[in-house]
Design a protein around this motif. Structure first.
Motif, PDB file in Angstrom:
ATOM      1  N   ASP A   1       5.204  -1.213   2.639  1.00 11.33           N
ATOM      2  CA  ASP A   1       4.300  -0.104   2.925  1.00 11.33           C
ATOM      3  C   ASP A   1       4.956   0.880   3.892  1.00 11.33           C
ATOM      4  O   ASP A   1       4.302   1.482   4.730  1.00 11.33           O
ATOM      5  CB  ASP A   1       2.966  -0.607   3.486  1.00 11.33           C
TER       6      ASP A   1
ATOM      7  N   ARG B   1       0.881  -1.184   0.000  1.00 10.51           N
ATOM      8  CA  ARG B   1       0.000   0.000   0.000  1.00 10.51           C
ATOM      9  C   ARG B   1       0.907   1.219   0.000  1.00 10.51           C
ATOM     10  O   ARG B   1       2.011   1.196   0.541  1.00 10.51           O
ATOM     11  CB  ARG B   1      -0.944   0.000   1.200  1.00 10.51           C
TER      12      ARG B   1
ATOM     13  N   VAL C   1      -8.895  -2.306   2.298  1.00 12.52           N
ATOM     14  CA  VAL C   1      -8.393  -2.293   3.666  1.00 12.52           C
ATOM     15  C   VAL C   1      -9.416  -1.592   4.550  1.00 12.52           C
ATOM     16  O   VAL C   1      -9.825  -0.462   4.266  1.00 12.52           O
ATOM     17  CB  VAL C   1      -7.035  -1.563   3.761  1.00 12.52           C
TER      18      VAL C   1
ATOM     19  N   LEU D   1      -7.216  -1.152  -2.855  1.00 12.42           N
ATOM     20  CA  LEU D   1      -5.837  -1.407  -3.248  1.00 12.42           C
ATOM     21  C   LEU D   1      -5.791  -1.880  -4.699  1.00 12.42           C
ATOM     22  O   LEU D   1      -6.659  -2.630  -5.147  1.00 12.42           O
ATOM     23  CB  LEU D   1      -5.202  -2.469  -2.344  1.00 12.42           C
TER      24      LEU D   1
ATOM     25  N   ASP E   1       0.169  -2.654  -8.151  1.00  8.86           N
ATOM     26  CA  ASP E   1       1.217  -1.916  -7.450  1.00  8.86           C
ATOM     27  C   ASP E   1       2.382  -2.799  -7.030  1.00  8.86           C
ATOM     28  O   ASP E   1       3.485  -2.299  -6.775  1.00  8.86           O
ATOM     29  CB  ASP E   1       0.630  -1.228  -6.210  1.00  8.86           C
TER      30      ASP E   1
ATOM     31  N   GLU F   1      -8.018   3.560   8.256  1.00  4.02           N
ATOM     32  CA  GLU F   1      -8.211   3.159   6.857  1.00  4.02           C
ATOM     33  C   GLU F   1      -9.596   2.529   6.751  1.00  4.02           C
ATOM     34  O   GLU F   1      -9.837   1.456   7.294  1.00  4.02           O
ATOM     35  CB  GLU F   1      -7.121   2.173   6.430  1.00  4.02           C
TER      36      GLU F   1
ATOM     37  N   ARG G   1      -0.070   4.609   4.483  1.00  4.50           N
ATOM     38  CA  ARG G   1      -1.400   4.012   4.512  1.00  4.50           C
ATOM     39  C   ARG G   1      -1.957   3.837   3.100  1.00  4.50           C
ATOM     40  O   ARG G   1      -1.432   4.398   2.132  1.00  4.50           O
ATOM     41  CB  ARG G   1      -2.336   4.871   5.356  1.00  4.50           C
ATOM     42  N   ALA G   2      -3.052   3.086   3.025  1.00  2.03           N
ATOM     43  CA  ALA G   2      -3.630   2.741   1.728  1.00  2.03           C
ATOM     44  C   ALA G   2      -4.135   3.955   0.974  1.00  2.03           C
ATOM     45  O   ALA G   2      -4.215   3.939  -0.264  1.00  2.03           O
ATOM     46  CB  ALA G   2      -4.760   1.733   1.924  1.00  2.03           C
ATOM     47  N   ASP G   3      -4.484   5.033   1.691  1.00  2.00           N
ATOM     48  CA  ASP G   3      -4.959   6.247   1.025  1.00  2.00           C
ATOM     49  C   ASP G   3      -3.820   7.225   0.727  1.00  2.00           C
ATOM     50  O   ASP G   3      -4.067   8.357   0.319  1.00  2.00           O
ATOM     51  CB  ASP G   3      -6.022   6.936   1.880  1.00  2.00           C
TER      52      ASP G   3
END
Length: 279
Positions: A138, A12, A48, A60, A64, A55, A230-232
């Motif tokens: 990550d 992520r 996630v 996701l 990537d 999150e 983080r994923a965002d």
């Protein structure tokens, strides 16, 4: 010098993390003759959802994983069925995170991906590698990895270096550099969850400290900082003075015991040896 790099956990914030790894690890060390074999062993999830990390339903992109330019990929769709036995063992105790076992599930899935990465690495004539570098994909890595210098501190095959910050009553489990014996113990500790949970509630940092102490590993400092991504795309503002353990430059044996007090529920590692400031 040949180094095996094993990525584990979730991918992520890949663009941020992959760029930092290229700049802080790959490029400067390749310039001095270090050769890397990179293995991406990660779990694939669609979204996630983790209130603890803020999150909420973050999507996701599986593509990537290829931002890390690895030679080998070991990709598995994340499924709780694969960790049910270990989760049952963990549930003999309280959920110390008190979030309906979300964090414990994430830990077990991370350990599962780590085990898959190591099992694949062993098929690559792993005895020819000088050291093994375990990285989460990550994290934004802040400091340069001086691989020749760090490998010179792995005095025995049973030596492992970990970051001295965010130890939380154990040892930081986000990334590590290890000789072959310590690397195997680090990577395959999922097998020892049941044994650990016979005595203690499952907690990532204390579990790592226990597993390495049981294997009589020597522990030293890996003086590298990294920020969680983080994923965002958010990057956490870390305080590296938090839960700081004064790990020595030259790795030493250590023992594991419990300590009463505010953190009575969590075991504490006790280090023996000269504790020179390293960070």
């Amino acid at each position: 010098m040949r180094i095996a790099v094993i990525y584990f956990g979730l991918v992520r914030g890949a663009e941020i993390s992959a760029t930092s790894i290229e700049q802080k690890l790959i490029e400067p060390n390749a310039a001095v003759g270090v050769s890397f074999t990179k293995i991406m062993a990660t779990n694939l999830v669609e979204r996630v959802w983790n209130p603890r990390s803020h999150e909420f339903n973050a999507i996701l992109d599986h593509r990537d994983v290829f931002r890390f330019d690895c030679e080998h990929y070991v990709l598995n769709r994340q499924n709780d069925n694969s960790i049910m036995n270990e989760l049952s063992c963990a549930k003999r105790h309280q959920d110390i995170f008190q979030n309906d076992w979300i964090s414990i599930r994430n830990l077990l899935h991370q350990l599962s991906s780590l085990e898959c990465g190591w099992n694949f690495c062993e098929k690559l004539r792993y005895e020819e590698f000088d050291a093994f570098l375990f990285l989460r994909p990550d994290l934004l890595y802040v400091d340069n990895f001086d691989i020749p210098l760090l490998v010179s501190r792995l005095k025995t095959p049973n030596t492992l270096l970990v970051p001295p910050w965010h130890c939380w009553g154990g040892l930081n489990d986000r990334f590590a550099l290890a000789g072959p014996v310590a690397a195997r113990r680090y990577a395959l500790r999922l097998k020892h969850v049941a044994e650990f949970c016979r005595h203690y509630p499952l907690h990532s940092e204390t579990f790592l400290a226990w597993a390495l102490a049981e294997a009589k590993c020597c522990i030293g400092s890996l003086p590298i900082r990294a920020l969680r991504v983080r994923a965002d795309g958010r990057v956490e503002n870390e305080n590296f003075n938090n839960a700081f353990l004064n790990l020595p430059i030259e790795a030493v044996p250590f023992s594991f015991s419990t300590q009463r007090g505010l953190d009575a529920v969590l075991p504490k590692p006790i280090l023996h040896g000269n504790k020179n400031d390293t960070f």
